[in-house]
Scaffold this active site. Sequence first.
Site, PDB file in Angstrom:
ATOM      1  N   SER A  82       1.942 -19.220   4.632  1.00  0.00           N
ATOM      2  CA  SER A  82       0.914 -18.312   5.385  1.00  0.00           C
ATOM      3  C   SER A  82      -0.176 -17.716   4.392  1.00  0.00           C
ATOM      4  O   SER A  82      -1.138 -17.236   4.549  1.00  0.00           O
ATOM      5  CB  SER A  82       1.602 -16.980   5.805  1.00  0.00           C
ATOM      6  OG  SER A  82       2.495 -16.502   4.592  1.00  0.00           O
ATOM      7  N   GLU A 123      -5.899   0.037  10.164  1.00  0.00           N
ATOM      8  CA  GLU A 123      -5.179   0.291   9.088  1.00  0.00           C
ATOM      9  C   GLU A 123      -4.839  -0.608   8.087  1.00  0.00           C
ATOM     10  O   GLU A 123      -4.715  -1.807   8.655  1.00  0.00           O
ATOM     11  CB  GLU A 123      -3.985   1.069   9.895  1.00  0.00           C
ATOM     12  CG  GLU A 123      -2.928   0.098  10.156  1.00  0.00           C
ATOM     13  CD  GLU A 123      -3.273  -1.107  10.913  1.00  0.00           C
ATOM     14  OE1 GLU A 123      -3.998  -0.891  11.936  1.00  0.00           O
ATOM     15  OE2 GLU A 123      -2.701  -2.006  10.777  1.00  0.00           O
ATOM     16  N   LYS A 151      -4.457 -14.478   8.349  1.00  0.00           N
ATOM     17  CA  LYS A 151      -4.727 -13.118   8.894  1.00  0.00           C
ATOM     18  C   LYS A 151      -6.249 -13.289   9.634  1.00  0.00           C
ATOM     19  O   LYS A 151      -6.541 -12.707  10.408  1.00  0.00           O
ATOM     20  CB  LYS A 151      -4.977 -11.739   8.047  1.00  0.00           C
ATOM     21  CG  LYS A 151      -3.452 -11.389   7.695  1.00  0.00           C
ATOM     22  CD  LYS A 151      -3.501  -9.992   7.211  1.00  0.00           C
ATOM     23  CE  LYS A 151      -1.965  -9.501   7.106  1.00  0.00           C
ATOM     24  NZ  LYS A 151      -1.247 -10.151   6.043  1.00  0.00           N
TER      25      LYS A 151
HETATM   26  C1  LIG Z   1       0.250 -10.286   6.000  1.00  0.00           C
HETATM   27  C2  LIG Z   1       1.040 -11.360   5.517  1.00  0.00           C
HETATM   28  C3  LIG Z   1       2.227 -11.639   5.871  1.00  0.00           C
HETATM   29  C4  LIG Z   1       3.073 -10.996   6.741  1.00  0.00           C
HETATM   30  O1  LIG Z   1       2.586 -10.567   8.003  1.00  0.00           O
HETATM   31  P1  LIG Z   1       2.976 -11.382   9.222  1.00  0.00           P
HETATM   32  O2  LIG Z   1       2.273 -10.588  10.505  1.00  0.00           O
HETATM   33  O3  LIG Z   1       4.543 -11.191   9.253  1.00  0.00           O
HETATM   34  O4  LIG Z   1       2.563 -12.587   9.170  1.00  0.00           O
HETATM   35  C5  LIG Z   1       2.740 -12.854   5.483  1.00  0.00           C
HETATM   36  N1  LIG Z   1       2.027 -13.737   4.554  1.00  0.00           N
HETATM   37  C6  LIG Z   1       0.800 -13.376   3.802  1.00  0.00           C
HETATM   38  C7  LIG Z   1       0.213 -14.257   3.119  1.00  0.00           C
HETATM   39  C8  LIG Z   1       0.261 -12.256   4.616  1.00  0.00           C
HETATM   40  O5  LIG Z   1      -0.945 -11.833   4.206  1.00  0.00           O
END
Ligand SMILES: *Cc1c(COP(=O)(O)O)cnc(C)c1O
Length: 388
Positions: A372, A113, A91
């Site tokens: 992610s 938000e 993020k």
């Molecule tokens: C917020 C988040 C997601 C999901 O958000 P996307 O916009 O679909 O990437 C996925 N993995 C993690 C670790 C997150 O914090």
Amino acid sequence: MSRNITEQKGYFGEFGGSFIPEDLQKVMNILEENFELYKNDPEFLEEYNYYLKEYVGRENPLTFAENITEEAGGAKIYLKREDLNHTGAHKINNVLGQILLAKRMGAKRIIAETGAGQHGVATATVCAMFKMECIIYMGKLDTERQSLNVFRMELLGAKVVSVDAGQGRLKDAVDAALHDLVENYQNTFYLLGSAVGPHPFPTMVKHFQSIISEESKRQIIEKEGKLPTAVVACAGGGSNAIGSFAHYIDEHDVRLIGVEPAEAPTLSEGVPAVIHGFKCLTLVDEDGNPKPTYSISAGLDYPGIGPEHSYLKVSGRAEYVTVTGDEALEAFQLLSKLEGILPALESAHAIFYAVKLAKELTPDDIIIVNLSGRGDKDVEQVFQLLNK
Ligand SMILES: *Cc1c(COP(=O)(O)O)cnc(C)c1O
């Protein structure tokens, strides 16, 4: 009084666009102009790249996952390590890009938000760094369930506004933030957390998250001398997935696979509908309203998905599959035990599918999984789920 003024701009096939009241459309037009003006500006890029390196810690590695590769006994599995970024997820790539844009636009206040709190924490982080006033709107129910994240944002200097209206959930927080934006747009920037919302947000968020595949493409060619067979990423709103796919979309031999929670299978079961100011595949109830979802990973709990994913799905360029919460929990433990890496529960969905796919492929094949985020935030929840 909704209408669509942007015509073809910001559309991916029939999806995307901008279905918002006129006063909000004015604000989006200003945002689009500034994004177009600065996105390739050499000074802007220099500053963005400086903070990506010195603050976020990029480039992050593309790690060969030796032990799960051996366990699966098929394709080689590589992990793109977004979990190693400052704040522990992808993020930050997006919030950093947007706050640098906000600064150039002369904004003094940043609003955002948040549902579970992850985007709120990322936003509060860059606001601290760039000395911006930060207001995070959060549904009252969510502030109660995520009290530690509220405290985290406050430590970072943000003001968390608990939204009592409606059901006290994410949607109500979005409404409150949009109301603030329309009132205060002259000094306020709305920092959106995923590849969703009216144009230009999906395009802008993709732009800032594309660094993921820009790096992974270079890295896999260095390590293996060829492109991967498949790129796998989890999809909530779709920002880490679109960033992981971006530089491979025109490489037609590379399979692109988005993994959704089976409890919120937007692309598998959704229908075209307008949600939060844009058109995408959306889960709806019998009355045609967006349906509440219940994934074990808060970050994937969204009834819609980015417009470009909706298009990649119907055009057949990308595949979308589902993984259950129990399967994600299994992958969470597998990666922890075999690789010494605790994945975020969101990312664990992608890991589960990648291992399954690896078994069907050969040692000549390569799978890149986007990790992610890191799983530290989920340890308590996993503890409770496993001890139930
Ligand atoms: C917020 C988040 C997601 C999901 O958000 P996307 O916009 O679909 O990437 C996925 N993995 C993690 C670790 C997150 O914090």
